[in-house]
Design a protein around this motif. Sequence first.
Motif, short mmCIF file in Angstrom:
data_model
loop_
_atom_site.label_atom_id
_atom_site.label_comp_id
_atom_site.label_asym_id
_atom_site.label_seq_id
_atom_site.Cartn_x
_atom_site.Cartn_y
_atom_site.Cartn_z
N VAL A 38 20.14 -4.45 0.57
CA VAL A 38 18.91 -4.39 0.15
C VAL A 38 17.75 -3.43 -0.23
O VAL A 38 18.37 -2.61 -0.47
N ASP A 39 16.75 -4.04 -1.24
CA ASP A 39 15.47 -3.25 -1.52
C ASP A 39 14.92 -2.78 -1.43
O ASP A 39 14.45 -2.76 -0.31
N GLU A 40 15.22 -0.93 -1.23
CA GLU A 40 14.39 -0.02 0.04
C GLU A 40 13.38 -0.41 -0.78
O GLU A 40 12.32 0.68 0.16
N SER A 41 12.71 -0.12 -1.34
CA SER A 41 11.21 -0.63 -1.78
C SER A 41 10.69 -1.19 -1.32
O SER A 41 8.81 -1.25 -1.76
N ASP A 42 10.90 -1.75 -0.33
CA ASP A 42 9.94 -2.62 -0.13
C ASP A 42 9.33 -2.62 1.59
O ASP A 42 8.53 -3.22 2.11
N LYS A 43 10.12 -0.83 2.25
CA LYS A 43 9.70 -0.58 3.08
C LYS A 43 8.35 -0.04 3.04
O LYS A 43 8.22 0.30 1.79
N MET A 44 7.23 0.00 4.19
CA MET A 44 6.57 0.34 4.24
C MET A 44 6.34 2.41 4.52
O MET A 44 7.13 2.40 5.67
N GLY A 45 5.43 2.00 3.72
CA GLY A 45 5.58 4.47 4.22
C GLY A 45 5.05 4.53 4.75
O GLY A 45 4.43 3.95 5.76
N ALA A 46 4.97 5.52 5.67
CA ALA A 46 4.10 6.41 7.18
C ALA A 46 2.63 5.79 6.79
O ALA A 46 2.21 5.21 7.59
N THR A 47 1.84 5.98 5.23
CA THR A 47 0.43 5.90 5.35
C THR A 47 -0.02 4.55 5.44
O THR A 47 -0.34 4.14 5.90
N GLU A 48 1.01 3.33 5.03
CA GLU A 48 0.19 1.74 4.37
C GLU A 48 0.66 1.93 6.33
O GLU A 48 -0.20 1.31 6.61
N VAL A 49 2.10 2.15 7.23
CA VAL A 49 1.91 1.80 8.47
C VAL A 49 0.62 1.93 9.11
O VAL A 49 0.25 1.00 9.98
N GLU A 50 0.36 3.35 9.48
CA GLU A 50 -1.16 3.98 9.71
C GLU A 50 -2.61 3.36 9.23
O GLU A 50 -2.86 2.37 10.20
#
Length: 99
Positions: A38-50
């Motif tokens: 699975v491509d790791e680039s599709d995960k949300m970063g902490a800033t995006e989650v916030e």
Amino acid sequence: MNPITGTVRNGKIEIPAPSGLIEGTEVLVWLERNSSAVDESDKMGATEVERVLLAMEEVRPFVMTEDERAEWQQAIEDRGKFDQTTFDSRVRKLQSHWE
């Protein structure tokens, strides 16, 4: 439905044939989210989650008027009646795919 573990070899997915399936049976395969494929680039970063969580807090609850609620309830009942009256014909149509 029970999961089956398979292996990718030479560009093909190899899985053991479950008992009861005949040769040529088509199957669907999903990759696990924790798979290394699975491509790791599709995960949300902490800033995006916030940002998403803050935006969710600003969403106002959906409120229906009594007329809208009655209309919605009628639509649910109409769909139920439709499902009941067309069930047999839809079953026959599905069964025809396996005959």
